[in-house]
Design a protein around this motif. Structure first.
Motif, short mmCIF file in Angstrom:
data_model
loop_
_atom_site.label_atom_id
_atom_site.label_comp_id
_atom_site.label_asym_id
_atom_site.label_seq_id
_atom_site.Cartn_x
_atom_site.Cartn_y
_atom_site.Cartn_z
N VAL A 133 37.51 45.85 43.39
CA VAL A 133 37.17 44.46 43.15
C VAL A 133 38.03 43.89 42.02
O VAL A 133 38.57 42.80 42.11
CB VAL A 133 35.67 44.31 42.79
N ARG A 134 38.16 44.68 40.95
CA ARG A 134 38.97 44.23 39.81
C ARG A 134 40.44 44.10 40.20
O ARG A 134 41.12 43.15 39.81
CB ARG A 134 38.81 45.20 38.64
N ASN A 135 40.94 45.05 40.99
CA ASN A 135 42.34 45.00 41.41
C ASN A 135 42.62 43.80 42.28
O ASN A 135 43.66 43.15 42.17
CB ASN A 135 42.71 46.29 42.15
N ALA A 136 41.67 43.48 43.17
CA ALA A 136 41.85 42.32 44.04
C ALA A 136 41.85 41.04 43.23
O ALA A 136 42.61 40.11 43.50
CB ALA A 136 40.74 42.28 45.09
N ALA A 137 41.01 40.99 42.19
CA ALA A 137 40.93 39.80 41.35
C ALA A 137 42.23 39.58 40.59
O ALA A 137 42.62 38.44 40.32
CB ALA A 137 39.77 39.92 40.37
N ALA A 138 42.91 40.67 40.26
CA ALA A 138 44.16 40.55 39.51
C ALA A 138 45.25 39.87 40.33
O ALA A 138 46.23 39.37 39.77
CB ALA A 138 44.62 41.93 39.07
N ALA A 139 45.07 39.84 41.64
CA ALA A 139 46.09 39.26 42.51
C ALA A 139 45.90 37.76 42.74
O ALA A 139 46.74 37.12 43.36
CB ALA A 139 46.09 39.98 43.85
N VAL A 140 44.79 37.20 42.26
CA VAL A 140 44.55 35.78 42.47
C VAL A 140 44.80 35.02 41.17
O VAL A 140 44.93 35.61 40.10
CB VAL A 140 43.09 35.52 42.95
N LEU A 166 30.93 45.07 35.36
CA LEU A 166 31.72 46.18 35.87
C LEU A 166 32.76 45.70 36.89
O LEU A 166 33.84 46.27 37.01
CB LEU A 166 30.80 47.21 36.53
N LEU A 167 32.44 44.64 37.60
CA LEU A 167 33.33 44.10 38.64
C LEU A 167 34.31 43.07 38.10
O LEU A 167 35.33 42.79 38.74
CB LEU A 167 32.50 43.45 39.75
N ALA A 168 34.01 42.48 36.96
CA ALA A 168 34.81 41.38 36.42
C ALA A 168 36.23 41.86 36.07
O ALA A 168 36.42 43.00 35.64
CB ALA A 168 34.13 40.81 35.18
N PRO A 169 37.23 40.98 36.27
CA PRO A 169 37.14 39.55 36.58
C PRO A 169 36.87 39.23 38.05
O PRO A 169 36.85 38.08 38.44
CB PRO A 169 38.50 39.02 36.15
N GLY A 170 36.67 40.26 38.86
CA GLY A 170 36.25 40.01 40.23
C GLY A 170 34.77 39.69 40.29
O GLY A 170 34.07 39.78 39.28
N LYS A 171 34.31 39.32 41.45
CA LYS A 171 32.90 38.99 41.63
C LYS A 171 32.37 39.65 42.89
O LYS A 171 33.09 39.82 43.87
CB LYS A 171 32.73 37.47 41.75
N ALA A 172 31.11 40.01 42.86
CA ALA A 172 30.46 40.57 44.04
C ALA A 172 30.34 39.48 45.10
O ALA A 172 29.97 38.35 44.80
CB ALA A 172 29.08 41.11 43.69
N GLU A 173 30.64 39.83 46.33
CA GLU A 173 30.54 38.87 47.43
C GLU A 173 29.27 39.11 48.22
O GLU A 173 28.97 40.26 48.59
CB GLU A 173 31.75 39.00 48.36
N LYS A 183 24.23 40.94 57.02
CA LYS A 183 24.29 39.54 57.46
C LYS A 183 23.21 38.70 56.77
O LYS A 183 23.47 37.59 56.29
CB LYS A 183 24.12 39.45 58.97
N LEU A 184 22.00 39.24 56.70
CA LEU A 184 20.90 38.54 56.04
C LEU A 184 21.17 38.39 54.55
O LEU A 184 20.93 37.33 53.96
CB LEU A 184 19.59 39.29 56.27
N SER A 185 21.68 39.44 53.93
CA SER A 185 22.00 39.38 52.51
C SER A 185 23.03 38.29 52.24
O SER A 185 22.92 37.54 51.27
CB SER A 185 22.53 40.74 52.03
N LYS A 186 24.03 38.22 53.09
CA LYS A 186 25.06 37.20 52.92
C LYS A 186 24.46 35.81 53.01
O LYS A 186 24.77 34.92 52.21
CB LYS A 186 26.14 37.37 53.98
N GLU A 187 23.56 35.61 53.96
CA GLU A 187 22.91 34.31 54.13
C GLU A 187 22.10 33.92 52.90
O GLU A 187 22.05 32.74 52.52
CB GLU A 187 21.99 34.36 55.35
N LEU A 188 21.51 34.92 52.25
CA LEU A 188 20.65 34.66 51.08
C LEU A 188 21.41 34.74 49.76
O LEU A 188 20.82 34.64 48.69
CB LEU A 188 19.49 35.65 51.08
N SER A 246 24.48 40.35 47.17
CA SER A 246 25.37 41.50 47.36
C SER A 246 24.52 42.75 47.22
O SER A 246 23.59 42.79 46.42
CB SER A 246 26.48 41.50 46.32
N GLU A 247 24.85 43.78 47.97
CA GLU A 247 24.09 45.03 47.91
C GLU A 247 24.79 46.04 47.00
O GLU A 247 26.00 46.22 47.08
CB GLU A 247 23.94 45.61 49.32
N VAL A 248 24.01 46.68 46.15
CA VAL A 248 24.57 47.62 45.17
C VAL A 248 23.89 48.98 45.34
O VAL A 248 22.67 49.08 45.18
CB VAL A 248 24.37 47.11 43.73
N LEU A 249 24.67 50.01 45.65
CA LEU A 249 24.16 51.37 45.72
C LEU A 249 24.43 52.07 44.39
O LEU A 249 24.33 51.43 43.36
CB LEU A 249 24.79 52.10 46.91
#
Length: 258
Positions: free
Chosen positions: A39-46, A245-252, A171-176, A179-182
């Protein structure tokens, strides 16, 4: 948390079985999960303007770990909050609705006021993959509404009971907007009241970007927390909430993180 001994043992057994099964599910299924570092690596690209804030700790540089607690609040939570405040650690609380949020609303407010992340563990711990769509929706919507009423904002994170999820839950989580965290570390604190053993299990498993699963409803867990924090700090770890922990990315919403 005031419960008859029989009722408490029954609840503890359900949660213990769930936690044990989750390890099998996450170890054998083809479920796709996303790691904090990706997540953090992906955020670095934006562009910087599109990124989330790193906050006081930048986990791209620091050796971060997230401390999380399931199934509370309970009568043990005030002591836990005091420990976290004294040791200057922020945690993520995956709270239950029935007999927890509704019984200890002031503790939920305190969690938020003291900088912890308030998240959802459903309303009554029903297994979302085993109930129909309307029940699953109620299990997720009710704590969302209860938490928003207490702290003025809906949770953005959810931990599915027993860690069991599938495409329909995603799908339901996305609608509401959830994000799910294990997790990556479990002390199996549902199997013992030995605080030293709980502490050892956490320390033996924890690595960078770890998400530690504990339960503040069990007798031996909260006394183990100071030792866990002290030792991991000595090893160079910095404690953050899951969003940090995810920043600067964000949970989707709709995605599963581990």
């Amino acid at each position: 948390m005031t419960r008859s001994p029989k009722r408490f043992r029954r609840t503890a057994s359900v949660l213990a079985t769930g936690a044990a099964l989750t390890l099998v599910m996450t170890g054998c299924t083809q479920l796709h999960t996303t790691s904090p570092s990706s997540v953090r690596n992906a955020a670095a690209a934006v562009k910087a303007a599109d990124q989330g804030k790193t906050g006081a700790v930048d986990c791209r540089k620091a050796k971060c770990v997230a401390l999380t607690f399931d199934a509370g609040p309970s009568e043990n939570t005030p002591r836990l909050l005091k420990i976290l405040k004294e040791m200057q650690v922020h945690a993520t609380f995956f709270t239950l609705g029935k007999n927890h949020i509704e019984k200890y609303p002031e503790l939920v407010k305190q969690m938020d006021a003291e900088g912890h992340e308030v998240a959802s563990h459903t309303w009554s711990h029903k297994i979302l993959t085993k109930v129909d769509a309307s029940e699953a929706r109620e299990e997720l919507e009710r704590p969302n509404k209860a938490i928003q009423k207490l702290i003025g904002k809906k949770p953005t994170l959810m931990r599915p009971p027993q860690g069991r999820t599938n495409d329909d839950v995603n799908k339901l989580s996305k609608e509401l907007g959830l994000s799910e965290v294990l997790w990556t570390v479990t002390a199996k604190d549902y199997t013992t009241n030995d605080s030293k053993l709980i502490q050892k299990r956490v320390l033996d498993q924890t690595k960078r970007d770890g998400i530690i699963l504990l339960h503040d409803i069990y007798k031996g867990t909260v006394p183990a927390v100071p030792g866990v924090i002290d030792e991991l700090k000595k090893r160079g770890y910095v404690f953050v909430t899951v969003p940090q922990l995810l920043a600067p990315g964000k949970a989707e919403p709709g995605k599963v993180y581990r």
